[in-house]
Design a protein around this motif. Structure first.
Motif, PDB file in Angstrom:
ATOM      1  N   ASN A   1       1.129   0.430  -7.414  1.00  0.00           N
ATOM      2  CA  ASN A   1      -0.104   0.151  -8.150  1.00  0.00           C
ATOM      3  C   ASN A   1       0.034   0.343  -9.651  1.00  0.00           C
ATOM      4  O   ASN A   1      -0.543  -0.417 -10.435  1.00  0.00           O
ATOM      5  N   ASN A   2       0.808   1.342 -10.077  1.00  0.00           N
ATOM      6  CA  ASN A   2       0.894   1.581 -11.518  1.00  0.00           C
ATOM      7  C   ASN A   2       2.312   1.707 -12.036  1.00  0.00           C
ATOM      8  O   ASN A   2       2.520   1.970 -13.215  1.00  0.00           O
TER       9      ASN A   2
ATOM     10  N   SER B   1       0.825  -1.210   0.000  1.00  0.00           N
ATOM     11  CA  SER B   1       0.000   0.000   0.000  1.00  0.00           C
ATOM     12  C   SER B   1       0.857   1.256   0.000  1.00  0.00           C
ATOM     13  O   SER B   1       0.335   2.362  -0.188  1.00  0.00           O
TER      14      SER B   1
END
Length: 120
Positions: free
Chosen positions: A53-54, A30
């Motif tokens: 995440n990306n 996270s």
């Protein structure tokens, strides 16, 4: 969250090293993961960071075009490929977890350092 850095060593100028930062803990992915370095007598400085995440990346100007940060989601590991190393890259390198953007004042977790020494 725990971070384990590895991969440092002694290399000649122009050589390459790859650092690894293995993360564990429930909330590791996270956070964004970054690399910092600290040379003797100097403050710890930002080197590079990556979003989980990306895959968005960020680099300090002095390493652009020479260093590449990447991630392996399956292994919870972030890598720092360092090419064309220079003596001024000599430092203890630390990985860290932080909300994005990764800046020193926002670091939540630090890993232990790994020494990189570049001889001329």
């Amino acid at each position: 969250v725990q971070l384990q850095a590895s991969g440092g060593g002694l290399v000649q100028a122009g050589g390459s090293l790859r650092l690894s930062c293995a993360g564990s803990g429930r909330f590791f992915s996270s956070y964004a993961t970054g690399w910092f370095r600290q040379a003797p007598g100097k403050e710890r400085e930002f080197v590079a960071a990556i979003k989980w995440n990306n895959g968005t990346t960020l680099y300090t100007d002095s390493v652009k075009g020479r260093f590449t940060i990447s991630r392996d989601n399956a292994k919870n590991t972030v890598y720092l490929q360092m090419n064309d190393l220079k003596p001024e890259d000599t430092a203890v390198y630390f990985c860290a977890a932080s909300p994005w953007p990764v800046v020193r004042t926002r670091i939540r977790y630090w890993g232990q350092g790994t020494q990189v020494t570049v001889s001329s």
